[in-house]
Design a protein around this motif. Sequence first.
Motif, mmCIF file in Angstrom:
data_model
loop_
_atom_site.group_PDB
_atom_site.id
_atom_site.type_symbol
_atom_site.label_atom_id
_atom_site.label_comp_id
_atom_site.label_asym_id
_atom_site.label_seq_id
_atom_site.Cartn_x
_atom_site.Cartn_y
_atom_site.Cartn_z
ATOM 1 N N ASN A 35 -4.483 4.467 -18.202
ATOM 2 C CA ASN A 35 -5.598 5.165 -18.857
ATOM 3 C C ASN A 35 -5.552 4.976 -20.370
ATOM 4 O O ASN A 35 -6.596 4.806 -21.020
ATOM 5 C CB ASN A 35 -5.556 6.656 -18.517
ATOM 6 C CG ASN A 35 -5.925 6.937 -17.076
ATOM 7 O OD1 ASN A 35 -6.541 6.101 -16.415
ATOM 8 N ND2 ASN A 35 -5.560 8.101 -16.576
ATOM 9 N N TRP A 36 -4.349 5.014 -20.939
ATOM 10 C CA TRP A 36 -4.216 4.850 -22.391
ATOM 11 C C TRP A 36 -4.655 3.448 -22.806
ATOM 12 O O TRP A 36 -5.371 3.284 -23.804
ATOM 13 C CB TRP A 36 -2.769 5.103 -22.812
ATOM 14 C CG TRP A 36 -2.571 5.073 -24.298
ATOM 15 C CD1 TRP A 36 -2.709 6.101 -25.177
ATOM 16 C CD2 TRP A 36 -2.212 3.919 -25.095
ATOM 17 N NE1 TRP A 36 -2.456 5.679 -26.463
ATOM 18 C CE2 TRP A 36 -2.155 4.346 -26.443
ATOM 19 C CE3 TRP A 36 -1.939 2.589 -24.790
ATOM 20 C CZ2 TRP A 36 -1.834 3.481 -27.474
ATOM 21 C CZ3 TRP A 36 -1.622 1.718 -25.832
ATOM 22 C CH2 TRP A 36 -1.567 2.168 -27.158
ATOM 23 N N GLU B 188 -6.723 1.421 -21.230
ATOM 24 C CA GLU B 188 -8.177 1.308 -21.053
ATOM 25 C C GLU B 188 -8.916 2.034 -22.179
ATOM 26 O O GLU B 188 -9.925 1.534 -22.687
ATOM 27 C CB GLU B 188 -8.581 1.888 -19.697
ATOM 28 C CG GLU B 188 -8.122 1.033 -18.511
ATOM 29 C CD GLU B 188 -8.433 1.691 -17.186
ATOM 30 O OE1 GLU B 188 -8.864 2.864 -17.192
ATOM 31 O OE2 GLU B 188 -8.240 1.040 -16.142
ATOM 32 N N LYS B 189 -8.398 3.189 -22.569
ATOM 33 C CA LYS B 189 -9.024 3.948 -23.652
ATOM 34 C C LYS B 189 -8.962 3.184 -24.967
ATOM 35 O O LYS B 189 -9.880 3.270 -25.798
ATOM 36 C CB LYS B 189 -8.328 5.299 -23.798
ATOM 37 C CG LYS B 189 -8.964 6.224 -24.824
ATOM 38 C CD LYS B 189 -8.254 7.562 -24.873
ATOM 39 C CE LYS B 189 -8.871 8.487 -25.916
ATOM 40 N NZ LYS B 189 -8.159 9.798 -25.987
ATOM 41 N N LYS B 190 -7.911 2.410 -25.164
ATOM 42 C CA LYS B 190 -7.754 1.616 -26.387
ATOM 43 C C LYS B 190 -8.502 0.291 -26.321
ATOM 44 O O LYS B 190 -8.459 -0.493 -27.290
ATOM 45 C CB LYS B 190 -6.267 1.357 -26.652
ATOM 46 C CG LYS B 190 -5.471 2.609 -27.021
ATOM 47 C CD LYS B 190 -5.944 3.193 -28.334
ATOM 48 C CE LYS B 190 -5.142 4.423 -28.726
ATOM 49 N NZ LYS B 190 -5.573 4.982 -30.015
ATOM 50 N N GLY B 191 -9.160 0.021 -25.218
ATOM 51 C CA GLY B 191 -9.984 -1.182 -25.120
ATOM 52 C C GLY B 191 -9.290 -2.397 -24.537
ATOM 53 O O GLY B 191 -9.851 -3.504 -24.573
ATOM 54 N N TYR B 192 -8.094 -2.223 -23.982
ATOM 55 C CA TYR B 192 -7.395 -3.363 -23.369
ATOM 56 C C TYR B 192 -7.883 -3.535 -21.936
ATOM 57 O O TYR B 192 -7.958 -2.568 -21.173
ATOM 58 C CB TYR B 192 -5.884 -3.148 -23.388
ATOM 59 C CG TYR B 192 -5.302 -3.055 -24.782
ATOM 60 C CD1 TYR B 192 -5.131 -4.196 -25.561
ATOM 61 C CD2 TYR B 192 -4.947 -1.821 -25.322
ATOM 62 C CE1 TYR B 192 -4.619 -4.104 -26.842
ATOM 63 C CE2 TYR B 192 -4.424 -1.721 -26.605
ATOM 64 C CZ TYR B 192 -4.267 -2.874 -27.359
ATOM 65 O OH TYR B 192 -3.758 -2.785 -28.626
ATOM 66 N N SER B 193 -8.188 -4.769 -21.577
ATOM 67 C CA SER B 193 -8.707 -5.037 -20.238
ATOM 68 C C SER B 193 -7.571 -5.146 -19.232
ATOM 69 O O SER B 193 -6.387 -5.197 -19.594
ATOM 70 C CB SER B 193 -9.511 -6.341 -20.233
ATOM 71 O OG SER B 193 -8.654 -7.467 -20.365
ATOM 72 N N GLU B 194 -7.948 -5.216 -17.958
ATOM 73 C CA GLU B 194 -6.959 -5.356 -16.895
ATOM 74 C C GLU B 194 -6.317 -6.742 -16.900
ATOM 75 O O GLU B 194 -5.353 -6.974 -16.171
ATOM 76 C CB GLU B 194 -7.610 -5.081 -15.537
ATOM 77 C CG GLU B 194 -8.062 -3.637 -15.361
ATOM 78 C CD GLU B 194 -8.561 -3.348 -13.967
ATOM 79 O OE1 GLU B 194 -8.516 -4.280 -13.126
ATOM 80 O OE2 GLU B 194 -8.991 -2.216 -13.704
#
Length: 320
Positions: A129-130, A132-138
């Motif tokens: 979640n952290w 994803e919240k920071k904009g890093y993709s999978e």
Amino acid sequence: MSIQENTSSIFQKRTFFVRLPFIPARLVEGKNWYIIFYAVNPQTETLKRIRIKFNKVKAIKARRELAWKMIAELNRKLEAGWNPFVTEEKRKSYTPLFGLLNEYLKFQLRSAEKNSMRCYKSFVKFLQNWLEKKGYSEELMVNQFTDNIASDLMESIRSNPEISYRTYNNYLAFFLMLWNWLIEYNYASSNPFQRFHKFPKKLLKKQRVTLSEQERSRLMTFLSTHNRNYLCICYLCYYCFLRPKEIAMLRVKDIDLEKQLIFVRAEIAKNDRDSVRTIPDVAIDAFRQLDLVGRSGDDYIFSWDKLFEFFSRVYRANHP
């Protein structure tokens, strides 16, 4: 203009772009001879030129023959997926981190306790979640998780007023363990959390208040009249040294009032071992007054509802 001419002009204007992972090797002859080819640099995701100087063989004919053999071998390897920017040791470091987090949970599932798995899943979910919240993709690769990202992550945990010193240490311990696993299986070459320090034990000490003899007497008198279940819980803590989780998970079949014994199953014990505790004479009357008659042996003793089922604090908070 005829339909055929018009169709032809349309197709002539179309341009198709195909992204190749490499450009085949070729020979460049001149004052200095070179074998040149291009391959994708995973760090920049762009094609980068590689030039190999080829002047050692003096005889031109022999040099050319040897160069073409080398070119054929290079092109064969490139077509097979070889990338000169990715050494065999570092190849696994280009694996997406999100997928490896799930693999780590599967790895731990083989040997970890149920309660430990619950914690691991929570830590993994927090990290995902952290990110994803920071904009890093999978598609974030292991080798793209830098020291700066680790610093930002730990700083966000440390500065969160709802996270205690102890919880911070737990997060750090998990991330250290996770990255050591990545190193062990050649997904990473270093641990970005190694340079962080846990909060000292003096900050983790719980503030306990010891009840005086008079306060204990008042508490026992009050509970004997108003809440016998809680009185038994106090006895289990005070005389039998049971932990809160062990008390919460006790079932009717675990208590023998005739022999004044309580059986603590390995599955609920912190040390994973079966044990037997004795109910002292001073407490046995309170246990005999518990509403255990007619209840199934699998019922929880200290259930909070009529079905005698145990629920977590989160469930109780959402279902008052």
